[in-house]
Design a protein around this motif. Structure first.
Motif, PDB file in Angstrom:
ATOM      1  N   PHE A  42       7.377  -8.823  -3.850  1.00 25.05           N
ATOM      2  CA  PHE A  42       7.190  -7.370  -4.050  1.00 25.05           C
ATOM      3  C   PHE A  42       6.769  -6.627  -2.783  1.00 25.05           C
ATOM      4  O   PHE A  42       7.029  -5.436  -2.643  1.00 25.05           O
ATOM      5  N   TYR A  43       6.161  -7.333  -1.829  1.00 25.28           N
ATOM      6  CA  TYR A  43       5.666  -6.662  -0.614  1.00 25.28           C
ATOM      7  C   TYR A  43       6.786  -5.898   0.130  1.00 25.28           C
ATOM      8  O   TYR A  43       6.602  -4.748   0.518  1.00 25.28           O
ATOM      9  N   PRO A  44       7.958  -6.542   0.315  1.00 27.59           N
ATOM     10  CA  PRO A  44       9.030  -5.828   1.015  1.00 27.59           C
ATOM     11  C   PRO A  44       9.548  -4.593   0.279  1.00 27.59           C
ATOM     12  O   PRO A  44      10.117  -3.699   0.905  1.00 27.59           O
ATOM     13  N   GLY A  57      -3.677  -8.390  12.539  1.00 28.98           N
ATOM     14  CA  GLY A  57      -2.331  -7.905  12.208  1.00 28.98           C
ATOM     15  C   GLY A  57      -1.883  -8.420  10.852  1.00 28.98           C
ATOM     16  O   GLY A  57      -1.263  -7.712  10.071  1.00 28.98           O
ATOM     17  N   SER A  58      -2.216  -9.681  10.572  1.00 31.71           N
ATOM     18  CA  SER A  58      -1.881 -10.231   9.262  1.00 31.71           C
ATOM     19  C   SER A  58      -2.719  -9.572   8.180  1.00 31.71           C
ATOM     20  O   SER A  58      -2.233  -9.247   7.100  1.00 31.71           O
ATOM     21  N   ALA A  59      -3.994  -9.359   8.484  1.00 33.24           N
ATOM     22  CA  ALA A  59      -4.889  -8.806   7.468  1.00 33.24           C
ATOM     23  C   ALA A  59      -4.601  -7.334   7.187  1.00 33.24           C
ATOM     24  O   ALA A  59      -4.460  -6.924   6.040  1.00 33.24           O
ATOM     25  N   ILE A  60      -4.481  -6.535   8.251  1.00 27.56           N
ATOM     26  CA  ILE A  60      -4.294  -5.096   8.038  1.00 27.56           C
ATOM     27  C   ILE A  60      -2.832  -4.811   7.735  1.00 27.56           C
ATOM     28  O   ILE A  60      -1.952  -5.124   8.524  1.00 27.56           O
ATOM     29  N   GLY A  61      -2.608  -4.268   6.562  1.00 24.82           N
ATOM     30  CA  GLY A  61      -1.228  -3.985   6.166  1.00 24.82           C
ATOM     31  C   GLY A  61      -1.214  -3.056   4.976  1.00 24.82           C
ATOM     32  O   GLY A  61      -2.124  -2.225   4.808  1.00 24.82           O
ATOM     33  N   LEU A  62      -0.212  -3.228   4.134  1.00 28.41           N
ATOM     34  CA  LEU A  62      -0.096  -2.377   2.954  1.00 28.41           C
ATOM     35  C   LEU A  62      -1.323  -2.528   2.061  1.00 28.41           C
ATOM     36  O   LEU A  62      -1.694  -1.611   1.341  1.00 28.41           O
ATOM     37  N   GLY A  63      -1.947  -3.715   2.127  1.00 23.63           N
ATOM     38  CA  GLY A  63      -3.140  -3.960   1.315  1.00 23.63           C
ATOM     39  C   GLY A  63      -4.229  -2.926   1.590  1.00 23.63           C
ATOM     40  O   GLY A  63      -4.937  -2.508   0.673  1.00 23.63           O
ATOM     41  N   ASN A  64      -4.361  -2.517   2.828  1.00 24.96           N
ATOM     42  CA  ASN A  64      -5.420  -1.580   3.185  1.00 24.96           C
ATOM     43  C   ASN A  64      -5.040  -0.132   2.902  1.00 24.96           C
ATOM     44  O   ASN A  64      -5.831   0.637   2.383  1.00 24.96           O
ATOM     45  N   PHE A 100      -9.259 -10.844  -1.294  1.00 26.34           N
ATOM     46  CA  PHE A 100      -8.441 -11.953  -0.815  1.00 26.34           C
ATOM     47  C   PHE A 100      -7.120 -11.458  -0.233  1.00 26.34           C
ATOM     48  O   PHE A 100      -6.706 -11.868   0.844  1.00 26.34           O
ATOM     49  N   PHE A 101      -6.478 -10.563  -0.983  1.00 27.89           N
ATOM     50  CA  PHE A 101      -5.180 -10.052  -0.547  1.00 27.89           C
ATOM     51  C   PHE A 101      -5.305  -9.355   0.800  1.00 27.89           C
ATOM     52  O   PHE A 101      -4.562  -9.621   1.738  1.00 27.89           O
ATOM     53  N   SER A 102      -6.291  -8.478   0.894  1.00 27.46           N
ATOM     54  CA  SER A 102      -6.428  -7.674   2.095  1.00 27.46           C
ATOM     55  C   SER A 102      -6.797  -8.511   3.322  1.00 27.46           C
ATOM     56  O   SER A 102      -6.342  -8.243   4.431  1.00 27.46           O
ATOM     57  N   LEU A 103      -7.618  -9.543   3.099  1.00 25.33           N
ATOM     58  CA  LEU A 103      -8.049 -10.363   4.238  1.00 25.33           C
ATOM     59  C   LEU A 103      -7.091 -11.530   4.497  1.00 25.33           C
ATOM     60  O   LEU A 103      -7.358 -12.377   5.347  1.00 25.33           O
ATOM     61  N   SER A 104      -5.973 -11.579   3.776  1.00 28.04           N
ATOM     62  CA  SER A 104      -4.996 -12.684   3.902  1.00 28.04           C
ATOM     63  C   SER A 104      -5.651 -14.041   3.647  1.00 28.04           C
ATOM     64  O   SER A 104      -5.398 -15.013   4.357  1.00 28.04           O
ATOM     65  N   LEU A 105      -6.494 -14.105   2.607  1.00 21.01           N
ATOM     66  CA  LEU A 105      -7.198 -15.352   2.331  1.00 21.01           C
ATOM     67  C   LEU A 105      -6.686 -16.009   1.051  1.00 21.01           C
ATOM     68  O   LEU A 105      -5.993 -15.389   0.266  1.00 21.01           O
ATOM     69  N   GLY A 106      -7.078 -17.273   0.886  1.00 21.91           N
ATOM     70  CA  GLY A 106      -6.763 -17.971  -0.356  1.00 21.91           C
ATOM     71  C   GLY A 106      -5.353 -18.522  -0.389  1.00 21.91           C
ATOM     72  O   GLY A 106      -4.899 -18.989  -1.422  1.00 21.91           O
ATOM     73  N   MET A 107      -4.657 -18.449   0.727  1.00 20.25           N
ATOM     74  CA  MET A 107      -3.308 -19.017   0.733  1.00 20.25           C
ATOM     75  C   MET A 107      -2.971 -19.740   2.026  1.00 20.25           C
ATOM     76  O   MET A 107      -1.804 -20.002   2.304  1.00 20.25           O
ATOM     77  N   GLY A 108      -3.989 -20.053   2.794  1.00 20.89           N
ATOM     78  CA  GLY A 108      -3.756 -20.901   3.953  1.00 20.89           C
ATOM     79  C   GLY A 108      -3.254 -20.196   5.204  1.00 20.89           C
ATOM     80  O   GLY A 108      -3.085 -20.816   6.248  1.00 20.89           O
ATOM     81  N   CYS A 109      -3.046 -18.897   5.095  1.00 17.02           N
ATOM     82  CA  CYS A 109      -2.565 -18.154   6.261  1.00 17.02           C
ATOM     83  C   CYS A 109      -3.577 -18.244   7.413  1.00 17.02           C
ATOM     84  O   CYS A 109      -3.222 -18.542   8.558  1.00 17.02           O
ATOM     85  N   MET A 110      -4.832 -18.056   7.090  1.00 11.46           N
ATOM     86  CA  MET A 110      -5.858 -18.091   8.135  1.00 11.46           C
ATOM     87  C   MET A 110      -6.176 -19.541   8.564  1.00 11.46           C
ATOM     88  O   MET A 110      -6.718 -19.750   9.639  1.00 11.46           O
TER      89      MET A 110
HETATM   90  N1  PFF Z   1      -3.334  -8.898   4.134  1.00 11.79           N
HETATM   91  C1  PFF Z   1      -2.060  -8.272   3.966  1.00 11.79           C
HETATM   92  C2  PFF Z   1      -2.274  -6.829   3.607  1.00 11.79           C
HETATM   93  O1  PFF Z   1      -3.420  -6.405   3.389  1.00 11.79           O
HETATM   94  O2  PFF Z   1      -1.314  -6.072   3.516  1.00 11.79           O
HETATM   95  C3  PFF Z   1      -1.193  -8.990   2.964  1.00 11.79           C
HETATM   96  C4  PFF Z   1      -1.190 -10.475   3.150  1.00 11.79           C
HETATM   97  C5  PFF Z   1      -0.691 -11.030   4.332  1.00 11.79           C
HETATM   98  C6  PFF Z   1      -1.740 -11.302   2.196  1.00 11.79           C
HETATM   99  C7  PFF Z   1      -0.751 -12.401   4.559  1.00 11.79           C
HETATM  100  C8  PFF Z   1      -1.806 -12.668   2.388  1.00 11.79           C
HETATM  101  C9  PFF Z   1      -1.309 -13.193   3.588  1.00 11.79           C
HETATM  102  F1  PFF Z   1      -1.377 -14.482   3.791  1.00 11.79           F
END
Ligand code: PFF
Length: 472
Positions: free
Chosen positions: A105-107, A24-31, A224-234
């Motif tokens: 910018f995401y919102p 859910g965190s990974a799949i979003g606007l990034g994809n 990185f953005f799409s997989l929610s990586l590089g910022m500690g979320c995972m």
């Molecule tokens: N992965 C999300 C997307 O693809 O829309 C955006 C995102 C969520 C990036 C959470 C980083 C994060 F920690």
């Protein structure tokens, strides 16, 4: 997902719960929004090949590493680094800052999606020829997009402030499969349009002549953005993972789901785009132009499908942005003892201001530039092209050089009870290949980038964080 409740609740209630939350965190606007338009701006097939390499060789390994660090320490990003070595807290803090700026910018885009859900019923689809111009007029208007953005952000705040994400998780469980099903339907529609073959060739026949250092950096940043990586979320998600779970196989599932969603979005859009004679490099408007144009051909059924599509996209975006907001809120709560509600309101107020600037930079503030770009691009480039990749590199260095190899083996094989045949390969990738690869790609991209001052600013921020590490 909810920090407060989960701190007490030891682990994810089920494997499915964990996978759904991480996916859910990974799949979003990034994809659905970002991946197709970046593909279009970077020449198609070649970008996809490079993106897939980044996902397989960098993204998957980093995700395994983030889960491992999180589960081993049982702590969220900053705490996990700090527990090991205090001078590393800046790497966690960099992640918090990334989450904070992505929420600048995401919102705005989440608001566009919410707006298009409603607009699908109120006549957006009735004049198909007007759809492309409508998007430009909508996002550049001074007030309307702000209202949708604030509405979108408010939903995030309500969920995170109450720390009750059950509703949204349930909605995600229903709407995520809906999104997949709809994408499959759209793909069938799209590929059966006249002239669709050109779109498929664009996606799958790489044209290497357009590839530059910038393309590779864009692909890496997008991974990185799409997989929610590089910022500690995972890392945070991993901290709630049960000791019985197999980390590599969970990571593989999440990466596969995320990548499938992105490729499906590309397959859904490009054949139709070529069939309509539209421009592949049109930028951020792609999904908001192609999808409504496709549905506009389908009468009232199209209206219904368009509502469901943008509704599902909005929910997919929400499950991602609440994880971003949560990273910031959890940091304020854990490290600075701010109460949850206060932390949420304080963080989101600043995010709202950043988003207002980002949204207005599409129109009335388009002339205002910081470090050579408008506000929207500033937050986007800073996080995606600099912070996330460097955050990933720091994590790889931390795991490869500062953690004990045998402890990592124990963590990843659950004390030898499950097999991870690729352990040595993974370890060498993390220790040697990934840090060097990211450094090379970043250097190539930075050398090719027009916004040198922005890059220098980004790197300076990281240096300053490192200097004040002990205070974070
Ligand atoms: N992965 C999300 C997307 O693809 O829309 C955006 C995102 C969520 C990036 C959470 C980083 C994060 F920690």
């Amino acid at each position: 997902m909810q920090q407060a409740e989960m701190v007490q609740r030891e682990n994810w209630r089920s494997r499915l719960g964990f996978i759904m939350a991480a996916a859910g965190s990974a799949i979003g606007l990034g994809n659905i929004w970002r991946f197709p338009y970046l593909t279009g701006m970077n020449g198609g097939g070649a970008f996809i090949v490079i993106y897939l390499m980044c996902v397989i060789f960098v993204g998957l390994s980093i995700m395994i590493a983030e889960f491992a660090v999180g589960r081993k320490t049982g702590l969220a990003a900053v705490g996990a680094y700090k527990a090991h070595n205090r001078s590393w807290s800046f790497a966690g803090a960099l992640g918090v800052l990334s989450g904070f700026f992505i929420m600048g910018f995401y919102p705005v885009v989440g608001g566009w999606s919410l707006a298009y859900m409603i607009k699908s019923v109120t006549g957006l689809l009735s004049v198909p020829e007007a759809i492309p111009d409508y998007f430009g007029a909508f996002i550049t208007a001074p007030t309307e997009p702000l209202i949708w953005m604030l509405l979108y952000l408010a939903i995030n705040v309500l969920i995170v402030a109450r720390g009750v994400a059950e509703g949204i998780e349930t909605a995600g469980k229903i709407l995520m499969p809906t999104l997949f099903a709809l994408l499959i339907f759209i793909i069938f529609r799209s590929v059966s349009l006249p002239g669709a073959g050109a779109g498929l060739r664009y996606l799958f026949v790489p044209d290497w002549s357009q590839v530059t250092g910038q393309t590779v950096l864009a692909a890496l940043g997008q991974a990185f953005f799409s997989l929610s990586l590089g910022m500690g979320c995972m890392i945070t998600y991993g901290s709630y993972l049960s000791k019985k779970e197999n980390i590599p196989s969970n990571a593989l599932t999440v990466v596969t789901m995320d990548t499938t969603a992105a490729i499906m979005a590309g397959l859904a859009m490009f054949p139709a785009l070529f069939s309509f004679g539209m421009e592949p490099a049109q930028g951020p408007g792609l999904v908001f132009v192609v999808i409504p144009s496709l549905f506009a051909q389908m009468g009232s059924m199209g209206v219904l499908l368009s509502v469901i599509f943008f509704g599902a996209l909005t929910i997919a975006a929400l499950t991602s942005s609440i994880s971003l907001l949560e990273v910031v809120v959890a940091y304020l709560m854990d490290e600075h003892k701010v109460e949850r509600r206060k932390a949420t309101f304080a963080a989101s107020t600043v995010m709202a201001i950043m988003c207002i600037l980002s949204s207005l930079s599409m129109g009335v503030l388009s002339g205002v530039q910081i470090f050579g770009v408008g506000f929207f691009d500033f937050f986007d480039i800073l996080t995606d092209k600099i912070f996330l990749a460097i955050g990933g590199m720091l994590l790889a260095i931390f795991v490869g050089w500062f953690m004990d190899k045998e402890e990592l083996r124990t963590e990843l094989t659950n004390d030898g009870t499950v097999t991870f045949s690729f352990f040595e390969l993974w370890y060498n990738l993390i220790k040697y290949v990934i840090p060097v690869a990211i450094a090379v790609v970043a250097a190539m991209g930075i050398a090719a980038i027009e916004q040198t001052s922005l890059m220098i600013f980004g790197l300076l921020v990281i240096v300053v964080l490192a200097i004040f590490s002990k205070k974070l």
